[in-house]
Write an enzyme that holds these catalytic residues in place. Structure first.
Site, PDB file in Angstrom:
ATOM      1  N   HIS A  20       0.863  -1.191   0.000  1.00  7.52           N
ATOM      2  CA  HIS A  20       0.000   0.000   0.000  1.00  7.52           C
ATOM      3  C   HIS A  20       0.892   1.231   0.000  1.00  7.52           C
ATOM      4  O   HIS A  20       1.587   1.497   0.983  1.00  7.52           O
ATOM      5  CB  HIS A  20      -0.904   0.008   1.235  1.00  7.52           C
ATOM      6  CG  HIS A  20      -1.852  -1.154   1.272  1.00  7.52           C
ATOM      7  ND1 HIS A  20      -3.099  -1.121   0.700  1.00  7.52           N
ATOM      8  CD2 HIS A  20      -1.694  -2.406   1.775  1.00  7.52           C
ATOM      9  CE1 HIS A  20      -3.690  -2.297   0.856  1.00  7.52           C
ATOM     10  NE2 HIS A  20      -2.860  -3.098   1.506  1.00  7.52           N
ATOM     11  N   HIS A 143      -8.413 -10.855  -1.517  1.00 10.54           N
ATOM     12  CA  HIS A 143      -8.482 -10.689  -0.056  1.00 10.54           C
ATOM     13  C   HIS A 143      -9.477 -11.756   0.399  1.00 10.54           C
ATOM     14  O   HIS A 143     -10.691 -11.584   0.270  1.00 10.54           O
ATOM     15  CB  HIS A 143      -8.965  -9.285   0.318  1.00 10.54           C
ATOM     16  CG  HIS A 143      -9.005  -9.066   1.806  1.00 10.54           C
ATOM     17  ND1 HIS A 143      -8.169  -8.201   2.460  1.00 10.54           N
ATOM     18  CD2 HIS A 143      -9.769  -9.641   2.772  1.00 10.54           C
ATOM     19  CE1 HIS A 143      -8.404  -8.243   3.760  1.00 10.54           C
ATOM     20  NE2 HIS A 143      -9.381  -9.104   3.976  1.00 10.54           N
ATOM     21  N   HIS A 181      -1.942 -12.347   1.484  1.00 10.58           N
ATOM     22  CA  HIS A 181      -1.696 -12.336   2.934  1.00 10.58           C
ATOM     23  C   HIS A 181      -2.430 -13.452   3.668  1.00 10.58           C
ATOM     24  O   HIS A 181      -3.299 -13.184   4.502  1.00 10.58           O
ATOM     25  CB  HIS A 181      -2.006 -10.970   3.559  1.00 10.58           C
ATOM     26  CG  HIS A 181      -3.298 -10.319   3.105  1.00 10.58           C
ATOM     27  ND1 HIS A 181      -4.519 -10.961   3.122  1.00 10.58           N
ATOM     28  CD2 HIS A 181      -3.546  -9.084   2.619  1.00 10.58           C
ATOM     29  CE1 HIS A 181      -5.443 -10.129   2.691  1.00 10.58           C
ATOM     30  NE2 HIS A 181      -4.878  -8.989   2.369  1.00 10.58           N
TER      31      HIS A 181
HETATM   32  C1  NCD Z   1      -4.874  -2.453   4.497  1.00 14.01           C
HETATM   33  C2  NCD Z   1      -4.887  -0.942   4.371  1.00 14.01           C
HETATM   34  O1  NCD Z   1      -4.730  -0.248   5.373  1.00 14.01           O
HETATM   35  O2  NCD Z   1      -5.046  -0.444   3.251  1.00 14.01           O
HETATM   36  N1  NCD Z   1      -4.936  -2.809   5.874  1.00 14.01           N
HETATM   37  C3  NCD Z   1      -4.525  -3.966   6.420  1.00 14.01           C
HETATM   38  O3  NCD Z   1      -4.748  -4.191   7.610  1.00 14.01           O
HETATM   39  N2  NCD Z   1      -3.876  -4.855   5.699  1.00 14.01           N
HETATM   40  C4  NCD Z   1      -5.999  -3.026   3.728  1.00 14.01           C
HETATM   41  C5  NCD Z   1      -5.796  -4.473   3.386  1.00 14.01           C
HETATM   42  O4  NCD Z   1      -4.891  -4.823   2.665  1.00 14.01           O
HETATM   43  O5  NCD Z   1      -6.582  -5.305   3.846  1.00 14.01           O
HETATM   44 ZN    ZN Z   2      -3.207  -5.095   1.794  1.00 20.24          ZN
END
Ligand code: NCD
Ligand code: ZN
Length: 354
Positions: A20, A143, A181
């Site tokens: 991200h 996801h 993930h």
């Molecule tokens: C991610 C985000 O903040 O964009 N957050 C997370 O906990 N991984 C969103 C995501 O990838 O699920």
């Molecule tokens: Zn993510």
């Protein structure tokens, strides 16, 4: 040679297959850390509003390249763009996306995580689009959690496999799917057992290093809160076994997800761990503790590129067994960001590129 005596590792330059990068000042703040360690990254499309069209992805790519131009080292860093799949993504958009160099679409079940309200309400609604992706060779990044409020938070990944993933993959056997993930034994086992060249998974450092106790140790610790949420120790052990096994079905994806510290340390704390600052060091710690440093290069630098059918990177990077203390906080626009393991000591240190 016993791995405990290895104190320097030189591996092909790695890639981050789940990142991200955010936008604006946040993008400028976090980009250099990823560009320093990785040659490429799969850039997540969950901006506000989400990146749902090829035109938006190309504009976002330009903003990333503009931010990259001022980072200095790592200026060759290549963002690999993705689109956010919605109920309304048209099959024609997939053709445009491929022509523009977009490599994948991200499936967020509606409401599953940060900025996912535009996500898919019913996966079957996207089947014509998935068919186009299968044909055009774009990957589907999943996801993998159901959002059904009846399902316990900790069971949402296992239920997603049963309710959706099995059927989806039966329908589109030629579609390359990355189960993003993964956090559970069921997730790891599913990927291993399928042994299908069109299925792979990314694994984050936090899910390899910590179990859910970390969130509650001595008080509520928001910096360990991410989605999918950390699971119990049996699940962590299954993930470590899978990631360090040498299986080509598993590769590095940090899911580094920066949120201003004030937004995490609140009555409605945001989900996401910021790991980009010391990503390779965190993974090296896991592989070291598992006695599997010899498999780190495959996981970090080869399996992902091969699965995405992209060339492996030409350069090399160096990791040294040298203790470092992770900064407790780093600047993040006009606020600050607290990295995972901030203030703690890591055994390995990233020592640059060759
Ligand atoms: C991610 C985000 O903040 O964009 N957050 C997370 O906990 N991984 C969103 C995501 O990838 O699920
Ligand atoms: Zn993510």
């Amino acid at each position: 040679m016993s791995e405990a005596t290895i104190d320097r590792l030189v591996i092909d330059t790695p890639d981050d297959w789940h990142l991200h990068l955010r936008d604006g000042a946040a993008l400028s703040a976090v980009l250099p850390a990823s560009a320093r360690q990785f040659a490429r990254a799969i850039v997540m499309p969950n901006l506000r509003p989400p990146v749902t069209t090829t035109a938006q992805a190309m504009a976002y790519r330009e903003r990333i390249l503009a931010a990259r131009a001022v980072t200095g080292p790592g200026s060759g860093f290549e963002p690999l763009m993705t689109l956010y799949l919605t109920d309304n993504t048209a099959p024609q958009e997939i053709v445009r996306a491929r022509q523009a160099g977009v490599v994948a679409l991200k499936l967020y079940p509606q409401g599953a995580t940060t900025n996912s309200d535009a996500g898919v309400s019913d996966i079957r609604r996207t089947y014509r689009t998935l068919e186009a992706m299968q044909r055009e060779g774009l990957l589907l990044l999943v996801h993998g959690e159901v959002t059904d409020p009846q399902v316990d938070l900790f069971d949402r990944e296992a239920v997603f496999i049963e309710r959706h993933l099995i059927a989806l993959r039966r329908e589109f056997p030629g579609l390359r799917v990355v189960f993003e993930h993964i956090t559970t034994r069921e997730g790891a086992q599913y990927v291993l057992q399928e042994d299908d060249q069109n299925l792979a998974a990314t694994v984050t450092p936090q899910h390899l290093l910590f179990n859910r106790n970390a969130i509650f140790q001595g008080g509520l610790r928001p910096h360990y809160y991410c989605l999918p949420v950390l699971k119990g120790e049996e699940h962590r052990l299954a993930l470590v076994a899978a990631a360090t096994s040498g299986s080509t079905r598993f590769f590095l994806g940090t899911d580094s997800a920066p949120h201003a510290a004030v937004l995490k340390e609140s009555s409605m704390g945001h989900a996401g761990c910021y790991t980009a600052l010391t990503a390779l060091e965190l993974y090296a710690q896991v592989f070291d503790e598992a006695g599997a440093l010899h498999h780190l290069e495959g996981f970090a630098s080869h399996h992902g590129a091969d699965f995405y059918r992209l060339p492996r990177n030409a350069g090399r990077v160096v990791l040294e067994r040298r203790a470092q203390t992770v900064p407790a906080a780093v600047p993040f626009g006009d606020t600050e960001l607290k990295p995972l393991c901030g203030g703690e000591t890591l055994a390995w240190t990233f020592a640059g590129s060759l």
